[in-house]
Scaffold this active site. Structure first.
Site, PDB file in Angstrom:
ATOM      1  CG  ASP A 157      -2.183   0.814   0.999  1.00  0.00           C
ATOM      2  OD1 ASP A 157      -3.253   0.203   0.871  1.00  0.00           O
ATOM      3  OD2 ASP A 157      -2.101   2.059   0.927  1.00  0.00           O
ATOM      4  CG  ASP A 200       4.585   5.536  -6.786  1.00  0.00           C
ATOM      5  OD1 ASP A 200       3.603   5.009  -7.364  1.00  0.00           O
ATOM      6  OD2 ASP A 200       5.155   6.554  -7.214  1.00  0.00           O
ATOM      7  CE1 TYR A 246     -12.728   3.790 -10.587  1.00  0.00           C
ATOM      8  CE2 TYR A 246     -14.827   3.599 -11.727  1.00  0.00           C
ATOM      9  CZ  TYR A 246     -13.912   3.110 -10.800  1.00  0.00           C
ATOM     10  OH  TYR A 246     -14.188   1.955 -10.123  1.00  0.00           O
ATOM     11  CE  LYS A 303     -10.883   0.550 -11.013  1.00  0.00           C
ATOM     12  NZ  LYS A 303     -10.190  -0.483 -10.201  1.00  0.00           N
ATOM     13  CB  THR A 305     -15.908   1.532   1.454  1.00  0.00           C
ATOM     14  OG1 THR A 305     -16.139   2.680   0.615  1.00  0.00           O
ATOM     15  CG2 THR A 305     -15.580   0.319   0.592  1.00  0.00           C
TER      16      THR A 305
END
Length: 228
Positions: free
Chosen positions: A34, A53, A145, A149, A180
């Site tokens: 992460d 990264d 986005y 994807k 979430t």
């Protein structure tokens, strides 16, 4: 599938933690990667690599080498790391497009390329990517986005074809809105019961990583049912 080495990118996030915990509870050793500087919790078995990264090739190569040295190889790669932005084409910025392609697509390509030699040495290698239902038919504001994807969808199909003669499978799951805390805060008036839970997504990922999922490769699997 007990005893496999599983790499989860975005492993400190809401979804990544649930997926990593599901594998650990199954008896697997999990490496969580992460960009966050520290893990919010710990797993009893495995390895945490914070501050990474995933667009940095040397850094990712070093992380993969560390995983192989400490855990003995890589069997499963779960690419969860990514991000979202809402911008219209007319009023948005090119920077948003560049950020989405770096965060979602380049990060996935970079870690997959680095981990692939180890995964190919596995008896049952798996690459499982996080696509998006919203990339199948993009709505207003989803262009950067969804385009990034959609790139993951095509990466999944192409890599599955590339590895068709091996024991490695490559698939992507395409969640609808994930339940979430961040999404609830961003969309407080939504019907949360229609959103897909992290645990439901984890269940699908574990199936694809299992022996029972060995015949599935190159699939883009919608995961859109709400609740557990």
């Amino acid at each position: 599938m007990s005893g496999k080495v599983v790499v989860v990118t975005g492993g400190f996030g809401s979804l990544g933690r649930v997926v990593a915990r599901a594998f650990a509870d199954n008896g697997d050793r999990v490496a969580r990667l992460d960009i966050a500087p520290a893990a919010p919790d710990t797993l009893s078995v495995g390895l945490d690599l914070p501050g990474l990264d995933l667009t940095d090739e040397p850094g990712v190569a070093a992380a993969v080498a560390r995983i192989e040295a400490d855990l003995g190889g890589i069997d499963v790669l779960v690419n969860i790391a990514g991000g979202f932005t809402w911008e219209t084409v007319a009023d948005g910025s090119l920077a948003a497009w560049e950020r989405m392609f770096a965060t979602n697509l380049r990060s996935t390509v970079t870690i997959t390329r680095a981990a692939l030699p180890a995964i190919r040495r596995s008896q049952a290698g798996r690459v499982i990517n996080l696509g998006a239902e919203g990339a199948l038919k993009a709505d207003t504001g989803f262009a950067p986005y969804a385009a990034s994807k959609a790139g993951i969808h095509k990466l999944t199909e192409a890599l599955a074809a590339e590895l068709a003669g091996s024991s490695v499978t490559v698939n992507a799951i395409l969640p609808s809105t994930i339940d979430t805390p961040v999404n609830r805060a961003d969309m407080p008036d939504a019907d949360f019961s229609t959103w897909v839970t992290p645990q439901a997504i984890a269940d699908v990922i574990l199936f694809l990583a299992s022996k029972q999922g060995r015949a599935i490769s190159g699939a883009l699997l919608p995961v859109s049912r709400g609740g557990d």
